[in-house]
Design an enzyme around this catalytic site. Structure first.
Site, PDB file in Angstrom:
ATOM      1  N   HIS A 190     -10.473  -5.057   9.636  1.00  0.00           N
ATOM      2  CA  HIS A 190     -10.971  -4.609   8.446  1.00  0.00           C
ATOM      3  C   HIS A 190     -12.159  -3.833   8.471  1.00  0.00           C
ATOM      4  CE1 HIS A 190      -8.587  -8.295   7.296  1.00  0.00           C
ATOM      5  NE2 HIS A 190      -8.765  -7.977   6.004  1.00  0.00           N
TER       6      HIS A 190
ATOM      7  N   GLU B  19       0.989  -1.188  -0.050  1.00  0.00           N
ATOM      8  CA  GLU B  19       0.157  -0.027  -0.104  1.00  0.00           C
ATOM      9  C   GLU B  19       0.769   1.315  -0.085  1.00  0.00           C
ATOM     10  OE1 GLU B  19      -0.316  -2.553   2.053  1.00  0.00           O
ATOM     11  OE2 GLU B  19      -2.511  -3.352   1.388  1.00  0.00           O
TER      12      GLU B  19
HETATM   13  C1  TPP Z   1      -2.118  -4.907   4.592  1.00  0.00           C
HETATM   14  C2  TPP Z   1      -3.016  -5.788   3.769  1.00  0.00           C
HETATM   15  N1  TPP Z   1      -3.219  -5.536   2.610  1.00  0.00           N
HETATM   16  C3  TPP Z   1      -4.167  -6.267   1.734  1.00  0.00           C
HETATM   17  C4  TPP Z   1      -4.841  -7.145   2.485  1.00  0.00           C
HETATM   18  C5  TPP Z   1      -6.038  -7.972   1.738  1.00  0.00           C
HETATM   19  N2  TPP Z   1      -5.457  -9.405   1.511  1.00  0.00           N
HETATM   20  C6  TPP Z   1      -6.069 -10.432   2.033  1.00  0.00           C
HETATM   21  S1  TPP Z   1      -5.318 -11.911   1.860  1.00  0.00           S
HETATM   22  C7  TPP Z   1      -4.454 -11.092   0.774  1.00  0.00           C
HETATM   23  C8  TPP Z   1      -3.437 -11.965  -0.193  1.00  0.00           C
HETATM   24  C9  TPP Z   1      -2.446 -12.507   0.720  1.00  0.00           C
HETATM   25  O1  TPP Z   1      -1.457 -13.292  -0.005  1.00  0.00           O
HETATM   26  P1  TPP Z   1      -0.377 -14.262   0.795  1.00  0.00           P
HETATM   27  O2  TPP Z   1       0.059 -13.707   2.061  1.00  0.00           O
HETATM   28  O3  TPP Z   1       0.470 -14.893  -0.185  1.00  0.00           O
HETATM   29  O4  TPP Z   1      -1.510 -15.223   1.598  1.00  0.00           O
HETATM   30  P2  TPP Z   1      -2.245 -16.400   1.066  1.00  0.00           P
HETATM   31  O5  TPP Z   1      -3.768 -15.950   1.224  1.00  0.00           O
HETATM   32  O6  TPP Z   1      -1.825 -16.883  -0.370  1.00  0.00           O
HETATM   33  O7  TPP Z   1      -2.227 -17.785   2.009  1.00  0.00           O
HETATM   34  C10 TPP Z   1      -4.597  -9.689   0.673  1.00  0.00           C
HETATM   35  C11 TPP Z   1      -3.909  -8.797  -0.381  1.00  0.00           C
HETATM   36  C12 TPP Z   1      -4.501  -7.764   3.675  1.00  0.00           C
HETATM   37  N3  TPP Z   1      -5.256  -8.505   4.555  1.00  0.00           N
HETATM   38  N4  TPP Z   1      -3.775  -6.762   4.468  1.00  0.00           N
END
Ligand code: TPP
Ligand code: TPP
Ligand code: MG
Ligand code: MG
Lengths: 339, 323, 339, 323
Positions: free
Chosen positions: B128, B59
């Site tokens: 959230h 972000e």
């Molecule tokens: C700071 C932040 N930005 C955006 C999000 C929205 N978000 C939730 S899960 C996710 C993807 C995360 O990917 P990863 O860390 O690889 O975990 P996975 O879900 O693939 O296990 C995002 C961008 C968040 N939770 N926190």
């Protein structure tokens, strides 16, 4: 090999994995009628969580993320209370205040379940800071996804952990392999310019290794070796575990797209069919381990079936427990902001 | 006019801006979140594929990229996603975007728009569900836009993109499905011009975002009980249409300020305080706030509902001050 | 060598460097009576800034940091207005609103001077994002210190620039060599676990190179080559320029601890003495270049002296201009928050 | 008692905590900034070298480290330096520290202290002069401490370190040199207990941090002119001693709220609004705020002075409401 899994340990790992799988299946079943919110299943990543947990001591501390169910259950936390929490019930671990994104069970060593992507990395570094000066040779573990490395705080915390030689194990669960990406209107899978994710911790002088995250022996050996090094005072270690993404992660509101796992598919290929047959055949870590243990003579089909039935029974109990648990008293929302 | 949802109107507004000006691009494209409306963004994706760039989960860099691009002459629209994650980019927004024009002595314009979805979404829990508008209001240099209806969001989003100042547009996830007749052509809604959503002589309500809708519901019920409420939606918090508020309070002598965010140092506090300072003599009763109590947002539905700003609480507040 | 400096270019670079040096000396002189606030001199890093600027086009955009004086002056901005800004006067570039930390001269291509450590990196990435789609094959340049890489946003922005292949030149001025560190009660010099700073951009697949920042030929060649590659569409490049820290940076409120530079020390070693003789002899980039140009026959002692006198005169004019400039009207503080 | 500066008292308080409890450590040691008092920190450095850890310029990681360490049983004191840079760690503080206890259902305590120097420091310009207390007040779950005198800072800093909650202590750079008699022994000052710094029956002033001193100056001058002002310093903003404020306003009927930070959504706004809501009937005049106008902080001294909260402005505000 130095960290060869014994049959006993392999069976332990299988039990942890089966608990995770059957728990998530139960969550899906219950969610149809009772759930609110967005949740992230651990299916497909069980071999990683179970093997890491197998290699840890019970006093080690864990910090995890939105995709935490598997870690909590694999560590032996009560599935009834976990499910109650996911349903927002009073008997949930967090009294219903956390929900799926924040399952926390302090008595099992969980300090935080942050849904802020990258959050666990900094917090685990902090836990390592405290542990380094405490007696007990205890370590902290951060579980996080590949996406977490996109957050700058992850980089900062890795640098800090390296500079201060903190006893932290970083477990990066890379589930982007086979991910459909943004095209499907989903979060894009990890977008990082590094050709290898491990180049990032390596650039900060952290020992890093990449393993097949669906292979319990590979994960266990890498983790056990890293833990030994950390306890020997060699500072943080980073392990990337690679899994091929479970097809059920694709829909934004996860359903059980591969169906309830049929363990007999491990010894009877003919039971595998349908849209996701390829994933089930080639990449389901639970089936893979069952197959391996049977081939290896570590377990018989009957034994596997018995373990599974036992776990499924426990999940039935967990379900009933969670559904019987009341919702919290509304006014209690105002309490407990401060100690 | 055509009937459309808030989500459609938002995309319609953005579509107009992108058609006209090649320098408008999206950094982050989950403008409608991950809910059922998300596919509406495809209209932009299909028409302006090369101007839609999804950044990593970074972000701060995404915000900085938007700011730097704006300084260099672009007009980027940076989507932050869930408003809670703007905190990852807080330094970029408060320390770079907000200061650049003033600090450079007017040399550097930063026509960037930040967009996010705020508030209680149902099961979002503590990380959230933020409504960062009040914190942003405490940071001079940002225009702050809180649309509350389909026709407003279409015009306000256009004004935001066209503005030469850094502008933060904060939508509420629960507004996305709201329907209304919306003009077909592109139009701007000037900042700093409140929308009097309902006329009434007994009590003034000032509300923003989703709580405008909640207040209108409450007003309907109160009207049946003989209390006529005037509902004012400032639409933009910076600049703020104080006059509209003062002239209503002059008439009613009674003010209820409604907010989705945490009570302390909220927009409700600020608006109430402005009246207590500049229009005190009009007041015939204490100013009452309806806002979220100062607790993190709990996950469980009965807990979340308990702290939410709902029509019942607004009705109770109005009755407290009405004669 | 492909990017060999011509005599003309070397002389240009020397002029830029001398302007920077004489400007900072003037700042120190004026500051004794008139300055308020904390400022960061560019002394010792002139070879980097001057060589980078020499290699840029006039339309390229620059984003810099708290240690910006050299960049602004080296790029040819009016030293009178710069000094007026440092003194908070109405005729300063920013009308007195920015001060030393935020000198900005838009017409010379400066978009931002952020004192947030790491700030320039993200903003320059954004400028590159805009430039990539604009006609003109223009690039953006971020100047920043080694400490900036400790900020997570730097990492995020490097990743973004790499992923999107943006036309950005990252110039990391590493002045930590010879830095006394926290012991002296000062900001610690860079604390990063990387054995080589360039390992960080490299981990993100950015071409990175480390050069002697006091060697104009080395900096110029590296930068010119990188710029050509960037303009050819090859994406961002990263250059670390290493300088031995000027001893005057040590005190927190910089004084001219090495004294007003005596250019004749370049051709007459006997003029070097005092506590900081070693730095002056071995590491002062201005003296080093003068010595080199004279040895090389590019300039005579007389020519150097003439250039210097001319620049010193200009700085006298700048000083008078800035001191004659009025302070801004107090009430004007309320204006100009928005366009 | 011994006469000491604010800076000395602060270090004295910290020294006491570090002597008693090995789990107290410093993450970041520029507690007194870079000004002339900075060498006083050597007292801690010399005695507890292994518990003083200077992090890289990585405010987010430093904050996260403090939070994680606190969760694991430590009692870290995280120094952020200039308050403007807490924005780099905003997500850690608002989304992790503030939520952990509530979100975990009371399982996880986070006894971390964050420390920083806020406000107009003279020539700090727009990126080094923030007062983030109001934004933090909008984030439930943080205790917020704003000391205003040497004896207060010594006791408050101790209470902060001993608190099991995440606590933010915000000192003003310009207070560091202030001298006063301070008790020699270690002591705590309970949170949520205002300090009535001056008694008076005509007008109530509520002020925090440096503006307590400014208000006392103003009160002195006003007293010579026959206006007796009561000056209340809440000392902690969360928890807030509303009763002390209400009972003073009950007596005076007139309230001036003084703040260093930007006006909109400031602590001044909140305190004023609380009175307008809960103690309206006591009011005999409009509530008046004295706070920074909503502009970024300019560098040039006459500009900075013009927007600063000074005694003249406070005097003018008091006169506006005094009979
Ligand atoms: C700071 C932040 N930005 C955006 C999000 C929205 N978000 C939730 S899960 C996710 C993807 C995360 O990917 P990863 O860390 O690889 O975990 P996975 O879900 O693939 O296990 C995002 C961008 C968040 N939770 N926190
Ligand atoms: C975000 C942020 N944190 C802390 C500071 C305080 N600070 C000012 S200069 C500086 C050191 C910067 O080092 P470097 O980037 O190497 O630049 P140098 O001064 O060595 O040229 C620090 C920490 C700041 N300005 N911004
Ligand atoms: Mg992932
Ligand atoms: Mg440096």
């Amino acid at each position: 090999m130095e960290y060869q899994l014994t049959h006993q340990k392999s069976r332990d790992i299988l039990e942890r994995m089966l608990k995770m799988r059957r728990f998530e299946e139960a969550v899906c079943a219950v969610a149809e009628d009772h759930f609110f919110g967005h949740y992230h299943l651990y299916i497909g990543q069980e071999a990683t969580g179970a093997s890491v947990i197998e290699a840890l001591d019970s006093k080690d501390l864990i910090l995890t993320t939105h995709r935490n169910h598997g870690h909590i259950i694999g560590r032996g936390a009560d599935p009834g209370k976990a499910m109650a929490e996911i349903l927002g019930r009073a008997d949930g671990f967090n009294g219903g205040r956390g929900g799926t994104l924040h399952l926390t069970e302090r008595s099992k060593g969980f300090l935080s379940t942050s849904a802020v992507v990258g959050g666990a990395i900094g917090l685990a570094t902090g836990a390592g800071y405290a542990l380094k000066r405490a007696p007990g040779n205890t370590i902290s573990v951060a579980f996080f996804g590949d996406g977490a490395l996109e957050e700058g705080t992850a980089f900062e915390a890795l640098n800090l952990a390296s500079l201060w030689s903190l006893p932290v194990l970083f477990i990066c669960e890379n589930n982007s392999h086979g991910a459909p990406g943004a095209a499907a209107g989903e979060y894009p899978s990890s977008v990082i310019a590094a050709k290898e994710l491990v180049a990032i911790p390596e650039s900060l002088d952290i020992r890093a290794i990449s393993v097949d995250g669906a292979d319990v022996q590979a994960v266990y050996a890498a983790v056990a070796e890293a833990i030994a090094a950390i306890r020997a005072g060699l500072g943080p270690h980073f392990i990337e575990t690679n899994t091929v993404r479970w097809p059920g992660s694709r829909p934004l509101w996860p359903e059980l797209s591969t169906g309830v796992t049929d363990l007999s598919a491990a010894w009877d290929e003919s039971r595998i069919s349908g849209e996701h047959a390829e994933w089930i055949r080639g990449h389901d870590p639970v089936l893979r381990l069952v197959r391996h243990l049977i081939d290896d003579g570590a377990l018989s089909i009957d034994e596997v079936t018995k373990i599974d039935i036992d776990i499924r029974d426990k999940m039935m109990v967990a379900k009933s427990f969670s559904l019987a648990s009341p919702l919290p008293e509304p006014e209690s929302a105002l309490e407990g902001v401060f100690v | 006019m055509s009937n459309m949802t808030y989500a459609e109107a938002l995309i319609d507004g953005l579509h107009g801006c992108m058609s006209e000006d090649e320098r408008v691009s999206l950094i982050g494209s989950f403008v409608l979140g991950l809910g059922p409306q998300r596919h509406l963004v495809d209209r932009l994706r299909n028409n302006f594929a090369d101007r839609i760039n999804d950044p990593p989960t970074s972000e701060a860099a995404a915000a900085a990229a938007g700011i730097g691009a704006a300084m260099a002459g672009d007009r980027p629209f940076v989507d932050i996603g869930t408003a809670s994650f703007i905190f990852e980019a807080w330094s970029q927004i408060t320390n770079e975007a907000a200061n650049a024009y003033y600090m450079s002595g007017g040399q550097i314009k930063t026509p960037v728009t930040f967009h996010m979805l705020h508030g209680l979404r149902g099961g979002g829990a503590a990380q959230h569900s933020h409504s960062p508008q009040a914190m942003l209001f405490n940071c001079p240099g940002l225009e702050i836009v809180l649309p509350a209806s389909p026709s407003d969001v279409k015009g306000l989003i256009r004004s935001a993109v066209l503005s030469d100042n850094p502008t933060v547009v904060i939508d509420h996830a629960k507004l996305l499905g709201l329907e209304e007749d919306v003009p077909k052509h592109d139009y701007e809604i000037p900042f700093g011009k409140a929308n009097v959503r309902r006329r009434g002589g007994d009590v003034t309500i000032v509300a923003t975002s989703l709580t405008v809708q909640t207040s209108l519901e409450a007003a309907e019920i109160l009207s049946q009980q003989g209390i006529e409420v005037e509902v004012i939606d400032p639409r933009t918090i910076v600049p703020l249409d104080k006059e509209a508020i003062f002239s209503s309070v002059e008439k009613t002598g009674r003010l209820v300020v409604v907010d989705e965010a945490n009570m302390s140092c909220s927009i409700a506090s600020e608006i109430g305080m402005i009246v207590a300072e500049e229009a005190f003599s009009f007041l015939k009763a204490p100013i009452v706030r309806v806002a979220r109590p100062d607790v993190p947002v709990p996950f469980s539905p009965p807990l979340e509902e308990y702290i939410a700003t709902d029509a019942d609480k607004i009705i109770a507040a109005v009755k407290k001050v009405a004669v």
